[in-house]
Design a protein around this motif. Structure first.
Motif, mmCIF file in Angstrom:
data_model
loop_
_atom_site.group_PDB
_atom_site.id
_atom_site.type_symbol
_atom_site.label_atom_id
_atom_site.label_comp_id
_atom_site.label_asym_id
_atom_site.label_seq_id
_atom_site.Cartn_x
_atom_site.Cartn_y
_atom_site.Cartn_z
ATOM 1 N N SER A 115 3.188 -6.724 8.519
ATOM 2 C CA SER A 115 2.155 -5.797 8.049
ATOM 3 C C SER A 115 2.594 -4.988 6.831
ATOM 4 O O SER A 115 1.816 -4.803 5.884
ATOM 5 N N ASP A 116 3.859 -4.478 6.829
ATOM 6 C CA ASP A 116 4.311 -3.668 5.696
ATOM 7 C C ASP A 116 4.324 -4.480 4.404
ATOM 8 O O ASP A 116 3.854 -4.019 3.356
ATOM 9 N N LYS A 117 4.867 -5.699 4.495
ATOM 10 C CA LYS A 117 4.950 -6.536 3.302
ATOM 11 C C LYS A 117 3.565 -7.004 2.868
ATOM 12 O O LYS A 117 3.245 -7.061 1.667
ATOM 13 N N GLN A 144 0.782 -5.442 3.304
ATOM 14 C CA GLN A 144 0.085 -4.329 2.666
ATOM 15 C C GLN A 144 0.552 -4.138 1.228
ATOM 16 O O GLN A 144 -0.256 -3.892 0.325
ATOM 17 N N LYS A 145 1.871 -4.273 1.010
ATOM 18 C CA LYS A 145 2.412 -4.094 -0.329
ATOM 19 C C LYS A 145 1.919 -5.198 -1.269
ATOM 20 O O LYS A 145 1.556 -4.939 -2.432
ATOM 21 N N LEU A 146 1.927 -6.439 -0.760
ATOM 22 C CA LEU A 146 1.486 -7.559 -1.581
ATOM 23 C C LEU A 146 -0.014 -7.504 -1.890
ATOM 24 O O LEU A 146 -0.473 -8.086 -2.872
ATOM 25 N N SER A 147 -0.761 -6.818 -1.049
ATOM 26 C CA SER A 147 -2.223 -6.790 -1.202
ATOM 27 C C SER A 147 -2.731 -5.561 -1.934
ATOM 28 O O SER A 147 -3.950 -5.393 -2.095
ATOM 29 N N GLU A 148 -1.817 -4.692 -2.365
ATOM 30 C CA GLU A 148 -2.265 -3.433 -2.984
ATOM 31 C C GLU A 148 -3.186 -3.673 -4.184
ATOM 32 O O GLU A 148 -4.230 -3.037 -4.328
ATOM 33 N N ARG A 149 -2.809 -4.605 -5.047
ATOM 34 C CA ARG A 149 -3.617 -4.846 -6.253
ATOM 35 C C ARG A 149 -5.000 -5.363 -5.880
ATOM 36 O O ARG A 149 -6.023 -4.895 -6.411
ATOM 37 N N LYS A 197 -7.234 -2.654 -4.522
ATOM 38 C CA LYS A 197 -7.780 -1.809 -5.591
ATOM 39 C C LYS A 197 -8.944 -2.500 -6.296
ATOM 40 O O LYS A 197 -9.959 -1.883 -6.617
#
Length: 740
Positions: A650-652, A654-659, A662
């Motif tokens: 989940s953490d990774k 979320q980070k990979l999906s930030e762009r 947005k």
């Protein structure tokens, strides 16, 4: 949709130039080939008939209808020899285009057969349906009768199998329903007024002619890409589209090498135009990508207007043969230069004198000063009217956009002419006139010859600039009928010259009565002219401006000078109904108050309809093209985010999906803004449509509807940068502007 876009873009890049076979003759040999020129008149008409026609064309003699049958017979013989089977009265209604109804030459012969017939009655007059053209209320639906009447001063020509006869178009009750009728009246008025003033200097002058040389700017777009843009197809301009990364910022298109496909189009266009008697002279790349210009040698104004209207029609036909569409809209693309149609205007006498050219003697320069100053007087007194004459819903996008003159009429004269007028105003009356012509400019390069520099520089920010021997009315729009500007300008100058003549004559009487004149070097006429000229130099000084017309300071200064600074298109049209405008047009016999009121009704209604169409088209594209594609891409992004959560912790994830998250949020915000904007746009239209008065409705469309178009466009252009290029449904600027 995306498959269509990439298909048409690919086809555009594959297109090769159409082979154009030039005639074996030199252009001078086929010039006017399809025109019933004087040479052809001399061949096909009897000598007496020919001489009467020349008198009509050269001297304004009344057309004797008794010779019409003989003229028609000669025309028919020439036309049939050139494969013509039909004829039409070709006129210019208040639609900014031309109109024609084709009739064949055939009639019953009374023996069961047919015979080719074309009589003087058919040549001189036809009856189009006057209620089906814009009339501003002069004609009701049940009042359909109107007449087109032959204008013998503009030659008949052939298009394909049709003999085209330039005509005026008037209502049953005699009011003008076109541009040509008031233009001819204005040209007559300036001829009479200018001839009378010329007699102060040369009593042999019999006629003064108004001359016009237009410069037609236009864009070319690949036909397939044009068809894939509903906004271009229905409105003539792009209602959306983000800037291309490269457009005109490198200044590499202007005067650059003409692309091969475009050169082939230009060659064929020139051949066709020359055969129709349009004296094409100049062709070149303009400032913006895919923007070009064609300009002819100057002609008499009525003929020049006809030739420009004819050329705009012909260039559209020729362009399609080469896989192009011509865009004449003043601002088809945001962010790059729009297109104008500079009108180079001058007056000349029948003995070959250019009245706006400086001379070699003090007397010639006095005449030059008079015509310069009285032109400025006309422009000053009617600067708001002149602005109204070139204003439209389309030209409003171009004016004042740091690429075209501002929406404030002023005149640039240049240092030398300005100094001359200042000298006349302040110096002693004796021997005050001296002005140089072109001067030598030597360059420190041995191989380069001496250049002749003009007596004035140029100022591209000036709407009405003096350019050496003429004035350049730069504010006219590319798709406009030049007649609109020429009616206002020639009328304004005619009024100024007439007033000048009256005041000079009065001053001569005063000088003689008061015994002010003593034997000396100059006559009472000279002293009277100088006195009135000085008055007018002072009066019209506010219209003279040689500085930067784009500056904010000029707007404030122009307002201080009393110049018209209104920017609202519907309100600018009101200048036609100002008391001074009505008085001028009526006193000169150019247009009546009723005709002016009717024309303004047409102008306001046309403005409303153009904005209305743009609003409908933008709403349709937004809801049926842009939002579905944006939400489709948004769904793809959502799937990507969901898949990330499946594959990664989940953490990774979320980070990979930030762009992408947005982008999902931004798409949601912008599509919501577009939906809200379209809803507001529809409601604003509905409210405006309830207004019955055309003037008030046009103002409502300007104030409440048009601004919402830009708000919606802003959101769409931002989405264009976000959505996957393969999904975007419309050809982009980088594709529209750089097809070769």
């Amino acid at each position: 949709m995306e498959a269509l876009r990439f298909q048409v873009v690919g086809e555009a890049f594959k297109k090769k130039p159409v082979d154009v076979k030039s005639p074996s003759e030199r252009p001078s040999e086929y010039f006017g080939k399809k025109v019933f020129t004087r040479e052809k008149m001399y061949k096909y008409l009897k000598k007496g008939i020919y001489e009467k026609m020349v008198d009509v064309m050269d001297n304004g003699a009344r057309l004797d209808r008794t010779i019409a049958d003989a003229v028609a017979a000669g025309m028919k013989q020439w036309a049939i020899e050139n494969g013509v089977t039909h004829y039409t009265h070709w006129f210019q209604p208040l639609t900014e285009g031309t109109a024609e109804k084709h009739d064949s030459f055939i009639e019953h012969d009374g023996k069961g057969g047919m015979v080719e017939e074309f009589t003087g009655k058919l040549l001189v007059q036809q009856e189009p349906d006057a209620s089906s053209f814009p009339s501003g209320g002069i004609r009701s639906t049940f009042e359909a009768r109107g007449y087109s009447a032959w204008d013998p001063t503009s030659p008949v020509f052939i298009i394909d199998d049709t003999l085209c006869i330039p005509t005026v178009f008037v209502s049953y009750s005699g009011e003008a329903l076109d541009y040509k009728a008031p233009l001819l009246r204005a040209l007559h008025a300036v001829n009479v007024a200018a001839t009378e003033v010329c007699h102060y200097f040369d009593t042999s002058v019999k006629k003064v002619t108004s001359n016009l040389g237009w410069e037609q700017e236009y864009f070319l777009v690949d036909e397939g890409l044009y068809a894939a843009r509903p906004d271009l197809l229905l409105t003539g301009r792009t209602l959306m589209g983000h800037d291309s990364a490269k457009n005109q910022q490198m200044d590499d298109h202007y005067f650059g090498s003409i692309p091969e496909r475009v050169a082939a189009f230009m060659r064929e266009l020139e051949i066709v135009a020359l055969e129709l008697g349009v004296p094409c002279k100049t062709r070149h790349n303009e400032v913006a990508p895919n923007q070009f210009e064609l300009a002819p040698i100057f002609e008499e104004t009525n003929l020049a207007v006809d030739h420009n209207m004819l050329l705009m029609s012909v260039m559209k036909r020729v362009a399609r043969k080469h896989g192009f569409r011509v865009l004449l809209h003043e601002k088809p693309f945001a962010g790059i230069n729009g297109s104008g149609k500079h009108n180079n205007w001058s007056l000349s006498t029948d003995n070959g004198i250019l009245l706006h050219a400086p001379g070699k003697t003090p007397e010639q320069n006095l005449r030059f000063a008079v015509f310069i100053v009285e032109t400025l007087m006309g422009v000053y007194r009617h600067n708001g009217l002149l602005k109204a004459s070139i204003m439209s819903a389309t030209n409003a996008h171009r004016l004042g956009a740091n690429e075209a003159p501002p929406a404030i009429i002023s005149s640039f004269l240049g240092k030398q002419v300005s100094e001359l007028l200042d000298h006349i105003e302040k110096a002693d009356k004796a021997d005050i006139l001296a002005m140089a012509g072109k001067q030598g400019l030597k360059m420190d390069i041995p191989e380069i010859p001496e250049l002749l520099i003009d007596n004035t520089d140029r100022n591209r920010t000036s709407p009405f600039a003096f350019t050496g021997n003429r004035f350049e009315f730069r504010a006219v729009g590319s798709e406009a009928n030049c007649a609109s500007a020429m009616i206002a300008l020639n009328s304004a100058v005619a009024e100024a010259l007439r007033s000048f003549k009256q005041r000079v004559d009065q001053r001569i009487s005063e000088i003689s009565a008061n015994d002010e004149f003593r034997e000396g070097k100059h006559s009472p006429v000279y002293h009277a002219i100088i006195d009135i000229l000085r008055e007018d130099i002072k009066t019209c000084k506010p219209i003279r401006f040689d500085g930067n017309g784009y500056s904010d300071e000029w707007v404030l200064e122009a307002q201080r000078r009393g110049l018209d600074v209104e920017k609202s298109c519907p309100k600018i049209f009101e200048r036609y109904l100002a008391p001074e405008s009505i008085q001028m047009f009526e006193s000169l016999g150019v247009m009546t108050k009723k005709e002016l009121e009717a024309r303004n009704e047409v102008k306001w209604e046309t403005y409303t309809k153009k904005i209305q169409i743009e609003a409908r088209v933008l709403g349709d594209i937004s809801m049926n093209h842009i939002i579905p594609v944006a939400t489709h891409y948004q769904s793809d992004l959502l799937k990507n985010v969901q898949n990330m959560a499946v594959v990664f912790p989940s953490d990774k994830a979320q980070k990979l999906s930030e762009r992408n998250i947005k982008l999902i949020e931004e798409i949601a915000e912008r599509t919501t803004a577009i939906e809200r904007g379209v809803e507001e746009l529809v409601n604003a239209r509905k409210q405006a449509n309830k207004i019955e008065d055309e003037h008030a409705k046009a103002i409502a469309y300007h104030d409440n509807v048009e601004p919402k178009l830009d708000d919606i466009r802003y959101q769409i252009d931002k989405l264009e940068l976000i959505v996957d290029d393969s999904l975007w449904p419309l050809p982009k600027y980088r594709e529209l502007l750089f097809i070769r």
